[in-house]
Design a protein around this motif. Structure first.
Motif, short mmCIF file in Angstrom:
data_model
loop_
_atom_site.label_atom_id
_atom_site.label_comp_id
_atom_site.label_asym_id
_atom_site.label_seq_id
_atom_site.Cartn_x
_atom_site.Cartn_y
_atom_site.Cartn_z
N SER A 211 0.82 -1.20 0.00
CA SER A 211 0.00 0.00 0.00
C SER A 211 0.87 1.26 0.00
O SER A 211 1.91 1.32 0.65
N ARG A 212 0.42 2.26 -0.72
CA ARG A 212 1.16 3.53 -0.78
C ARG A 212 1.09 4.29 0.54
O ARG A 212 1.82 5.25 0.73
N GLU A 213 0.21 3.86 1.41
CA GLU A 213 0.12 4.50 2.72
C GLU A 213 1.35 4.21 3.57
O GLU A 213 1.65 4.94 4.51
N LEU A 214 2.05 3.13 3.25
CA LEU A 214 3.19 2.72 4.05
C LEU A 214 4.44 3.50 3.65
O LEU A 214 4.75 3.63 2.46
N GLY A 215 5.16 3.99 4.66
CA GLY A 215 6.37 4.76 4.41
C GLY A 215 7.61 3.88 4.38
O GLY A 215 7.54 2.66 4.34
N THR A 216 8.76 4.54 4.43
CA THR A 216 10.04 3.84 4.32
C THR A 216 10.26 2.87 5.47
O THR A 216 10.78 1.78 5.28
N ARG A 217 9.87 3.26 6.68
CA ARG A 217 10.07 2.37 7.83
C ARG A 217 9.32 1.06 7.66
O ARG A 217 9.86 -0.02 7.91
N HIS A 218 8.07 1.13 7.23
CA HIS A 218 7.29 -0.08 7.06
C HIS A 218 7.85 -0.93 5.91
O HIS A 218 7.87 -2.16 6.01
N GLU A 226 11.36 -10.28 4.89
CA GLU A 226 11.36 -11.10 3.69
C GLU A 226 12.70 -11.80 3.49
O GLU A 226 12.76 -12.88 2.91
N ASN A 227 13.77 -11.19 3.97
CA ASN A 227 15.11 -11.72 3.74
C ASN A 227 15.68 -12.47 4.94
O ASN A 227 16.81 -12.97 4.87
N SER A 228 14.94 -12.55 6.04
CA SER A 228 15.43 -13.25 7.23
C SER A 228 14.23 -13.66 8.07
O SER A 228 13.09 -13.40 7.73
N ASP A 229 14.53 -14.31 9.20
CA ASP A 229 13.46 -14.71 10.12
C ASP A 229 13.27 -13.68 11.23
O ASP A 229 12.63 -13.97 12.25
N ALA A 230 13.83 -12.48 11.04
CA ALA A 230 13.74 -11.43 12.05
C ALA A 230 12.30 -10.94 12.22
O ALA A 230 11.47 -11.06 11.33
N VAL A 231 12.04 -10.40 13.40
CA VAL A 231 10.76 -9.74 13.70
C VAL A 231 11.03 -8.25 13.82
O VAL A 231 11.94 -7.84 14.53
N ALA A 232 10.27 -7.44 13.10
CA ALA A 232 10.48 -5.99 13.10
C ALA A 232 9.27 -5.29 13.69
O ALA A 232 8.13 -5.60 13.36
N LEU A 233 9.55 -4.35 14.58
CA LEU A 233 8.51 -3.54 15.23
C LEU A 233 8.63 -2.12 14.70
O LEU A 233 9.71 -1.54 14.72
N VAL A 234 7.51 -1.56 14.26
CA VAL A 234 7.50 -0.22 13.67
C VAL A 234 6.51 0.67 14.42
O VAL A 234 5.38 0.25 14.70
N VAL A 235 6.94 1.89 14.71
CA VAL A 235 6.04 2.91 15.25
C VAL A 235 5.94 4.02 14.20
O VAL A 235 6.96 4.60 13.81
N SER A 236 4.74 4.28 13.75
CA SER A 236 4.53 5.28 12.71
C SER A 236 4.70 6.69 13.26
O SER A 236 4.14 7.03 14.31
N GLU A 237 5.45 7.50 12.55
CA GLU A 237 5.65 8.89 12.95
C GLU A 237 4.42 9.73 12.67
O GLU A 237 4.14 10.71 13.37
#
Length: 288
Positions: A211-218, A226-237
């Motif tokens: 979605s275009r609503e998502l910024g660079t952080r997301h 997608e490239n690892s099994d990591a879990v990423a947490l994002v807080v929208s500015e």
């Protein structure tokens, strides 16, 4: 009709009499491999190209049956060199598949059994500090991107940032992501439940349907998942919304009050947790 059923029973009986244990094991292994390949395709962008590959197969078959020499020559060239092209196009998916093969459930169970009760409590406390920091930044609408390293090592990502090597305290995390802080734009890497580095650059997602609503952080959070099994947490500015990316999926609008529980399930659970459905029970909106 009776003769038909008699012949059918005799055929099945004759087949079963010649069936060996090795044949049964062989069929089960092939069926399992096909199932896993289909499961992998359904979770990646490869699903979008299956129809195209099927169309190519139909054209190739038709060219062979009707003896269309020019078309047959082109299809042969495409088939001969198409394997190399598929490897290049689906390199990220192949890499993820090989990594998944090395991350068996048995190895996860053994690893969790090696963790003592005291260390497990320390990990829970660390996740609690991170969750509180995320909730505070959500209220103040401070953008943040926190990546939890798991079995896939993120050494290349860590080298792009600054090593911190500190306990994950709420104040420390908020200070790092303070808008005027020098490391606030990059990602924070959590290794062994410690703040290992900050200001790191992540690969952006190659999914063009985001979605275009998502910024660079997301997009970066999706990219690392997608490239690892990591879990990423994002807080929208912009909105203060908390999101979690895992295994190429993004759950938006995660309830801050349940964030600690969600992180514990994903990072401390004995068995792997699928983001789809799990976060939906807690009010999170999925984005694939």
């Amino acid at each position: 009709m009776q003769q038909f059923f008699t012949d059918l029973i005799n055929t099945v009986t004759g087949f079963l009499s010649t069936l060996r244990i090795n044949d049964l094991v062989d069929v089960l292994i092939v069926a399992f491999i096909i199932y896993k390949v289909i499961h992998l395709v359904r979770e990646t962008r490869a699903e979008q190209l299956i129809k195209g590959l099927f169309l190519i197969a139909v054209v190739y078959f038709a060219a062979t049956v009707f003896r269309l020499s020019t078309l047959s020559f082109l299809m042969n060239m495409l088939v001969n060199y198409g394997v190399i092209a598929l490897i290049v196009v689906f390199q990220p998916e192949l890499r993820r598949a090989l990594e998944k093969m090395g991350r068996s459930r048995i190895s996860k169970l053994v690893a969790n059994r090696d963790v003592g009760e005291e260390e497990l409590e320390q990990r829970r406390a660390a996740l609690g500090e991170i969750a509180r920091a995320a909730q505070n930044m959500s209220k103040s609408r401070t953008g943040a991107l926190i990546v939890f390293e798991r079995e896939t090592k993120l050494g290349e990502i860590i080298n792009t940032g600054t090593v911190v090597n500190a306990d994950p305290k709420t104040d420390l995390i908020e200070n790092i992501f303070y808008p005027k802080a020098p490391l606030h734009d990059g990602a924070m890497i959590i290794r062994d439940f410690r703040v290992h580095s900050a200001g790191c650059f992540l690969p952006l997602s190659q999914n063009y349907e985001i979605s275009r609503e998502l910024g660079t952080r997301h997009r970066a959070a999706l990219g690392i998942s997608e490239n690892s099994d990591a879990v990423a947490l994002v807080v929208s500015e912009e909105t203060g919304t908390i999101s979690i990316a895992h295994n190429g999926r993004l759950a938006r609008g995660v309830d801050g009050a349940a964030l600690t529980s969600v992180l514990e399930k994903l990072l401390l659970g004995e068995m792997p947790v699928k983001l789809k459905g799990f976060l939906a029970k807690r009010g999170g909106k999925k984005h694939e």
